[in-house]
Write a protein that holds these residues in place. Sequence first.
Motif, PDB file in Angstrom:
ATOM      1  N   ALA A 219      -1.709   9.436   2.622  1.00 45.46           N
ATOM      2  CA  ALA A 219      -1.922   8.764   3.633  1.00 45.46           C
ATOM      3  C   ALA A 219      -3.452   8.950   4.069  1.00 45.46           C
ATOM      4  O   ALA A 219      -4.295   8.247   4.396  1.00 45.46           O
ATOM      5  CB  ALA A 219      -1.237   9.283   4.835  1.00 45.46           C
ATOM      6  N   LEU A 220      -4.102  10.126   3.837  1.00 43.39           N
ATOM      7  CA  LEU A 220      -5.314  10.742   4.305  1.00 43.39           C
ATOM      8  C   LEU A 220      -6.035   9.637   3.075  1.00 43.39           C
ATOM      9  O   LEU A 220      -7.258   9.241   3.504  1.00 43.39           O
ATOM     10  CB  LEU A 220      -5.653  11.994   3.884  1.00 43.39           C
ATOM     11  CG  LEU A 220      -7.027  12.603   4.096  1.00 43.39           C
ATOM     12  CD1 LEU A 220      -7.693  12.289   5.365  1.00 43.39           C
ATOM     13  CD2 LEU A 220      -6.979  14.054   3.948  1.00 43.39           C
ATOM     14  N   THR A 221      -5.936   9.754   1.841  1.00 43.19           N
ATOM     15  CA  THR A 221      -6.531   9.005   0.679  1.00 43.19           C
ATOM     16  C   THR A 221      -6.559   7.451   1.112  1.00 43.19           C
ATOM     17  O   THR A 221      -7.745   6.914   1.212  1.00 43.19           O
ATOM     18  CB  THR A 221      -6.101   8.930  -0.445  1.00 43.19           C
ATOM     19  OG1 THR A 221      -6.163  10.429  -0.811  1.00 43.19           O
ATOM     20  CG2 THR A 221      -6.587   8.362  -1.718  1.00 43.19           C
ATOM     21  N   ALA A 432       6.296   2.708   8.329  1.00 41.27           N
ATOM     22  CA  ALA A 432       4.957   2.897   9.142  1.00 41.27           C
ATOM     23  C   ALA A 432       3.623   2.696   8.022  1.00 41.27           C
ATOM     24  O   ALA A 432       2.570   2.192   8.588  1.00 41.27           O
ATOM     25  CB  ALA A 432       5.136   4.281   9.749  1.00 41.27           C
ATOM     26  N   THR A 433       3.876   3.410   6.871  1.00 37.63           N
ATOM     27  CA  THR A 433       2.752   3.434   6.122  1.00 37.63           C
ATOM     28  C   THR A 433       2.300   1.832   5.713  1.00 37.63           C
ATOM     29  O   THR A 433       1.357   1.477   5.814  1.00 37.63           O
ATOM     30  CB  THR A 433       2.984   3.886   4.657  1.00 37.63           C
ATOM     31  OG1 THR A 433       3.342   5.606   5.126  1.00 37.63           O
ATOM     32  CG2 THR A 433       1.791   3.978   3.835  1.00 37.63           C
ATOM     33  N   ARG A 434       3.456   1.133   5.548  1.00 37.44           N
ATOM     34  CA  ARG A 434       3.136  -0.582   5.076  1.00 37.44           C
ATOM     35  C   ARG A 434       2.633  -1.219   6.218  1.00 37.44           C
ATOM     36  O   ARG A 434       1.615  -2.035   6.037  1.00 37.44           O
ATOM     37  CB  ARG A 434       4.517  -0.946   4.673  1.00 37.44           C
ATOM     38  CG  ARG A 434       4.841  -0.485   3.285  1.00 37.44           C
ATOM     39  CD  ARG A 434       5.830  -1.677   2.831  1.00 37.44           C
ATOM     40  NE  ARG A 434       7.221  -2.011   3.647  1.00 37.44           N
ATOM     41  CZ  ARG A 434       8.185  -1.366   3.522  1.00 37.44           C
ATOM     42  NH1 ARG A 434       8.433  -0.531   2.687  1.00 37.44           N
ATOM     43  NH2 ARG A 434       9.218  -1.713   4.438  1.00 37.44           N
ATOM     44  N   LEU A 435       3.079  -0.745   7.357  1.00 37.80           N
ATOM     45  CA  LEU A 435       2.702  -1.553   8.809  1.00 37.80           C
ATOM     46  C   LEU A 435       1.055  -1.156   8.980  1.00 37.80           C
ATOM     47  O   LEU A 435       0.336  -2.062   9.285  1.00 37.80           O
ATOM     48  CB  LEU A 435       3.352  -1.335   9.958  1.00 37.80           C
ATOM     49  CG  LEU A 435       4.971  -1.787   9.816  1.00 37.80           C
ATOM     50  CD1 LEU A 435       5.784  -1.345  10.943  1.00 37.80           C
ATOM     51  CD2 LEU A 435       4.868  -3.442   9.842  1.00 37.80           C
ATOM     52  N   GLN A 437      -1.132  -0.207   6.661  1.00 40.66           N
ATOM     53  CA  GLN A 437      -1.860  -1.010   5.652  1.00 40.66           C
ATOM     54  C   GLN A 437      -2.009  -2.452   5.806  1.00 40.66           C
ATOM     55  O   GLN A 437      -3.363  -3.020   5.646  1.00 40.66           O
ATOM     56  CB  GLN A 437      -1.116  -0.987   4.116  1.00 40.66           C
ATOM     57  CG  GLN A 437      -1.147   0.640   3.896  1.00 40.66           C
ATOM     58  CD  GLN A 437      -0.480   0.636   2.306  1.00 40.66           C
ATOM     59  OE1 GLN A 437       0.530  -0.078   2.120  1.00 40.66           O
ATOM     60  NE2 GLN A 437      -0.847   1.486   1.478  1.00 40.66           N
ATOM     61  N   SER A 438      -1.275  -3.130   6.567  1.00 44.37           N
ATOM     62  CA  SER A 438      -1.319  -4.446   7.143  1.00 44.37           C
ATOM     63  C   SER A 438      -1.907  -4.468   8.523  1.00 44.37           C
ATOM     64  O   SER A 438      -1.927  -5.558   8.752  1.00 44.37           O
ATOM     65  CB  SER A 438       0.018  -5.160   7.023  1.00 44.37           C
ATOM     66  OG  SER A 438       0.977  -4.549   7.839  1.00 44.37           O
ATOM     67  N   ALA A 439      -2.415  -3.417   8.772  1.00 44.04           N
ATOM     68  CA  ALA A 439      -3.145  -3.443  10.067  1.00 44.04           C
ATOM     69  C   ALA A 439      -2.360  -3.766  11.306  1.00 44.04           C
ATOM     70  O   ALA A 439      -2.627  -4.423  12.347  1.00 44.04           O
ATOM     71  CB  ALA A 439      -4.396  -4.153  10.334  1.00 44.04           C
ATOM     72  N   ARG A 440      -1.080  -3.480  11.165  1.00 48.44           N
ATOM     73  CA  ARG A 440      -0.085  -4.162  12.313  1.00 48.44           C
ATOM     74  C   ARG A 440       0.239  -3.009  13.224  1.00 48.44           C
ATOM     75  O   ARG A 440       0.714  -3.167  14.425  1.00 48.44           O
ATOM     76  CB  ARG A 440       1.336  -4.687  11.837  1.00 48.44           C
ATOM     77  CG  ARG A 440       0.937  -5.920  10.672  1.00 48.44           C
ATOM     78  CD  ARG A 440       2.234  -6.358   9.976  1.00 48.44           C
ATOM     79  NE  ARG A 440       3.151  -6.801  11.206  1.00 48.44           N
ATOM     80  CZ  ARG A 440       4.488  -7.255  10.887  1.00 48.44           C
ATOM     81  NH1 ARG A 440       4.799  -7.199   9.357  1.00 48.44           N
ATOM     82  NH2 ARG A 440       5.302  -7.350  11.816  1.00 48.44           N
ATOM     83  N   ILE A 441       0.039  -1.628  13.074  1.00 50.37           N
ATOM     84  CA  ILE A 441       0.297  -0.716  13.734  1.00 50.37           C
ATOM     85  C   ILE A 441      -0.802   0.549  13.788  1.00 50.37           C
ATOM     86  O   ILE A 441      -1.668   0.111  12.775  1.00 50.37           O
ATOM     87  CB  ILE A 441       1.454   0.326  13.464  1.00 50.37           C
ATOM     88  CG1 ILE A 441       1.420   1.060  12.383  1.00 50.37           C
ATOM     89  CG2 ILE A 441       2.499  -0.604  13.873  1.00 50.37           C
ATOM     90  CD1 ILE A 441       2.434   2.005  11.769  1.00 50.37           C
ATOM     91  N   GLU A 442      -1.195   1.271  14.677  1.00 51.70           N
ATOM     92  CA  GLU A 442      -2.302   2.343  14.673  1.00 51.70           C
ATOM     93  C   GLU A 442      -1.914   3.313  13.826  1.00 51.70           C
ATOM     94  O   GLU A 442      -0.718   3.825  13.448  1.00 51.70           O
ATOM     95  CB  GLU A 442      -2.767   2.876  16.130  1.00 51.70           C
ATOM     96  CG  GLU A 442      -2.956   1.644  17.156  1.00 51.70           C
ATOM     97  CD  GLU A 442      -4.374   1.074  16.984  1.00 51.70           C
ATOM     98  OE1 GLU A 442      -5.331   1.983  15.899  1.00 51.70           O
ATOM     99  OE2 GLU A 442      -4.610   0.001  16.984  1.00 51.70           O
ATOM    100  N   GLU A 445       0.775   6.118  14.975  1.00 51.02           N
ATOM    101  CA  GLU A 445       2.050   5.983  14.656  1.00 51.02           C
ATOM    102  C   GLU A 445       2.573   6.576  13.277  1.00 51.02           C
ATOM    103  O   GLU A 445       3.593   7.012  13.107  1.00 51.02           O
ATOM    104  CB  GLU A 445       2.241   4.601  14.997  1.00 51.02           C
ATOM    105  CG  GLU A 445       1.996   3.958  16.201  1.00 51.02           C
ATOM    106  CD  GLU A 445       2.771   2.468  16.646  1.00 51.02           C
ATOM    107  OE1 GLU A 445       4.027   2.459  16.237  1.00 51.02           O
ATOM    108  OE2 GLU A 445       2.055   1.562  17.032  1.00 51.02           O
ATOM    109  N   VAL A 446       1.404   6.289  12.413  1.00 48.98           N
ATOM    110  CA  VAL A 446       1.922   6.996  11.081  1.00 48.98           C
ATOM    111  C   VAL A 446       1.963   8.624  11.251  1.00 48.98           C
ATOM    112  O   VAL A 446       2.933   8.907  10.821  1.00 48.98           O
ATOM    113  CB  VAL A 446       0.863   6.393   9.986  1.00 48.98           C
ATOM    114  CG1 VAL A 446       1.172   7.206   8.555  1.00 48.98           C
ATOM    115  CG2 VAL A 446       1.002   5.046   9.989  1.00 48.98           C
TER     116      VAL A 446
END
Length: 483
Positions: A219-221, A432-435, A437-442, A445-446
């Motif tokens: 996630a950091l990468t 949460a990771t996919r969302l 990546q698609s800029a749908r969540i902050e 939340e991840v």
Amino acid sequence: MSKTITFIAKHGKLLLVLINFVGLFYSCVPTRELKQENKNLPSNYAQQSVDTINSAALKWKYFFKDDNLAKLIDTALVNNQELSIMLQQIDVAQNEVKARKGEYIPFVDYGGGAEVEKVGEYTRNGAVEKNLEIKEGEEFPEPLADYSAGIFASWELDIWKKLRNSKKAAVLEYLSTIEGKNFMVTRLISEIADSYYELLVLDNQLAFIEQNLELQGNALTMVRLQKEAARATELAVRRFEAEVLKNQSHKFEVQQEIVEMENKLNFLIGRQPQHIVRHSEGFIETEMDTIYSGIPTQLLQNRPDIRQAEYELEAAKLNIKVARANFYPSIAIKAGIGLQAFNPKYLTTTPASLMYSIAGDIIGPLINRNAIKAGYNTANSKQIQAVYEYEKAILNGYIEVVNQLSKMENLKKSYSLKEGQVKALTESIELATRLFQSARIEYIEVLLTQREALESKMELVETKKNQLMARVNVYQALGGGWN
């Protein structure tokens, strides 16, 4: 026959006075009513069927299915220092039984002696020595020596059973120490199992942290790449970095806990620090075997601490009898046979040098019996104390079983719910990771999803450990483990 009648006629009044005096003396001996113990228990445990099948009858080697744990327990029962100390205490109690037993058996001693004595001439012995010749032309030597050798015996007649009751009390105290050792064994086994399961939990928690660090690293990468593409901020990068550093720090803390828990186990089994052989994989899938509680009255026979309190109570009752017997007179017989002469060369001149004696005496307390009364009152107080200790042990045993049975049931329900929680949170990490990546969540939340998933896994293995320990605690509370 006529001599006997004449003796009774002359001394009948004296005998009658003596009998009346002894009767009056016995009537002054205090008597206190013993406090009776209450050992009533319910017919069954709450929400449990009335069934006499009891898991306490199962030997510990068959109760624990993990071979590595069984080996640790087996080693501890041989090497544990506290258990070895208790075994020495059992030897002390056994020797006390032998000592008490020897008190009501006649004592037989052998001995010899030499003595020189000079008496004044103007005494009876001195006058006899001056005027009596033992052989023609020979007087007693002056100063007069005395040599002797013989066998001497003494025996206190145990007509009030004081010595025998004292011996029986020592036997009960000996049995009490054995039960104390058995109770220590159950606690030792429980502590080893607790520490072993805790070690498996720490291993699993360490594995979860490493898995989570891998996810957080990915996630950091991803966040850094998004920052370069102007789709994330430096704040997001810093927050992910902080979370990674936090879990890396936690990893070292868990590793230290593992070292300490291994050494705790090594201490319990009485050996130097070394690696504890174990299989931590699959701990979370460990199945919970059924445990049978039996009926409450079986605690009186199965639990070592209850039996220990019972033996101590019976010993306290006997000690009251011993203390009461101190009010009565004691009767002793002494006897001896040997050789005695003023010159060693006459020792073998028998029967002239032969000497023997037999004597009996009776002695009892008459005035100022305060110490005996105090001892008697103390014995009664200790008996009452032992009653309360026995009742407390019974009540404590029953409550422990009820608590642990309830805990097992509630942990079973809690574990089922936590399993669902872990499953939901684990699935939500990828979502949460996919969302993100698609800029749908902050990004926050991840982070929260990863943190909550890790915490739920930690709690799940902790609950599994608590389940296993509740099972062990029920086994111990029912009185299992010492056989």
